[in-house]
Write a protein that holds these residues in place. Structure first.
Motif, PDB file in Angstrom:
ATOM      1  N   PRO A 244     -27.033  55.062  26.213  1.00 46.09           N
ATOM      2  CA  PRO A 244     -26.689  53.603  26.322  1.00 46.09           C
ATOM      3  C   PRO A 244     -27.535  53.279  27.228  1.00 46.09           C
ATOM      4  O   PRO A 244     -27.337  52.316  27.852  1.00 46.09           O
ATOM      5  CB  PRO A 244     -25.438  53.735  26.365  1.00 46.09           C
ATOM      6  N   VAL A 245     -28.701  53.867  28.183  1.00 41.64           N
ATOM      7  CA  VAL A 245     -29.590  53.383  28.912  1.00 41.64           C
ATOM      8  C   VAL A 245     -29.959  51.671  28.560  1.00 41.64           C
ATOM      9  O   VAL A 245     -29.976  50.504  29.311  1.00 41.64           O
ATOM     10  CB  VAL A 245     -30.603  54.284  29.776  1.00 41.64           C
ATOM     11  N   THR A 246     -30.718  51.179  27.724  1.00 44.21           N
ATOM     12  CA  THR A 246     -30.810  50.180  27.738  1.00 44.21           C
ATOM     13  C   THR A 246     -29.591  49.124  26.598  1.00 44.21           C
ATOM     14  O   THR A 246     -30.082  47.650  26.963  1.00 44.21           O
ATOM     15  CB  THR A 246     -31.763  49.968  25.958  1.00 44.21           C
ATOM     16  N   LEU A 247     -28.826  49.333  26.940  1.00 40.94           N
ATOM     17  CA  LEU A 247     -27.060  48.172  26.774  1.00 40.94           C
ATOM     18  C   LEU A 247     -26.476  48.314  27.864  1.00 40.94           C
ATOM     19  O   LEU A 247     -25.799  47.100  27.807  1.00 40.94           O
ATOM     20  CB  LEU A 247     -26.192  48.910  25.563  1.00 40.94           C
ATOM     21  N   GLU A 248     -27.717  48.595  29.015  1.00 41.01           N
ATOM     22  CA  GLU A 248     -27.005  48.916  30.599  1.00 41.01           C
ATOM     23  C   GLU A 248     -26.810  46.812  30.999  1.00 41.01           C
ATOM     24  O   GLU A 248     -25.378  46.556  31.589  1.00 41.01           O
ATOM     25  CB  GLU A 248     -28.125  49.456  31.485  1.00 41.01           C
ATOM     26  N   LYS A 249     -28.070  45.967  30.717  1.00 35.36           N
ATOM     27  CA  LYS A 249     -27.531  44.802  30.552  1.00 35.36           C
ATOM     28  C   LYS A 249     -26.783  44.881  30.061  1.00 35.36           C
ATOM     29  O   LYS A 249     -26.335  43.035  30.210  1.00 35.36           O
ATOM     30  CB  LYS A 249     -28.874  44.635  30.630  1.00 35.36           C
TER      31      LYS A 249
END
Length: 253
Positions: A244-249
């Motif tokens: 989920p790293v790219t969803l953090e924002k």
């Protein structure tokens, strides 16, 4: 000059341009692919308007791919200008403009997408907006991957598969186009991503949403899932992401 003759003329120029470059065969193939794709997007001329249309299509690609395509096109445009094929020198911006955080995190009113005429453009838009699929995944979908009775779609990506819940307008649309003879690919035959992007662009334009792209639709899916309370790890699974790293924002706001 007709569009086809214009594109044919530029395709010949691509061959001449590549013949002058001292690069590997694989690099020439990459250049040829990017430049032919560029030429096919031009409406019979090279000007600021046609380049702007092409830049809008570039938004669908990853930044690294955008950078490669921009470099290839700019080198080709310089070559055409130096040869006298263009009266004016044109150039794409070196980097793609990044959307503001507000633009990324705003939920849009996309209700008009559900009201347009049926066709591949509408089908693709709903697959992205309701299931978060990538255009490449839509192109590979087969009727055997869809179970309308149980309301599920199985999406294969490499060696992994994910099962997504199918309901709402997309399910109704699939019921409407499916018949006893429905088999093979959902879109009836194999098409390129470029073809599908054009179908999406044409459809959203007809719905009065010309600024909406496949990338924007996928972002809207993410925002709607977060609004429903979907957690980051579950959303990553639904999107086929490894983490989920790219969803953090999206979750920081």
């Amino acid at each position: 000059m007709t569009i086809s003759s214009f594109q044919k003329q530029l395709t010949t120029q691509i061959t001449n341009f590549l013949a002058r470059k001292t690069i590997s065969d694989s690099s020439k193939q990459a250049y040829a692919y990017d430049l032919k794709q560029f030429v096919n997007c031009l409406p019979g001329r090279v000007d600021q308007t046609s380049l702007k249309l092409y830049e809008n299509q570039l938004k669908e690609w990853k930044p690294s791919v955008q950078k490669r395509k921009r470099s290839a096109v700019n080198q080709f445009l310089l070559y055409l200008y130096q040869k006298g094929e263009l009266e004016e020198f044109f150039k794409l911006s070196e980097t793609a403009p990044l959307p503001s955080q507000q633009e990324e995190l705003e939920i849009f009113d996309l209700s008009s997408l559900y009201e347009g005429q049926e066709g591949p453009g509408k089908l693709a838009c709903l697959f992205i907006l309701e299931l978060g699929l990538l255009p490449s995944e839509i192109l590979e979908l087969k009727w055997e991957d869809i179970d309308l009775d149980f309301g599920v779609v199985t999406v294969a990506k490499g060696s992994t598969k994910r099962v997504l819940r199918l309901d709402g307008a997309l399910k109704e649309l699939l019921f409407g186009i499916k018949n006893d003879n429905s088999q093979g690919l959902i879109l009836s035959k194999a098409f390129t991503r470029q073809w599908l992007y054009k179908q999406i662009q044409s459809y959203v334009g007809g719905c009065g949403l010309s600024g909406v792209t496949a990338q924007v639709l996928r972002q809207q899916y993410i925002l709607r899932q977060i609004e429903k309370g979907t957690g980051a790890f579950e959303l990553a699974r639904l999107l086929g992401l490894k983490s989920p790293v790219t969803l953090e924002k999206y979750y920081k706001t």
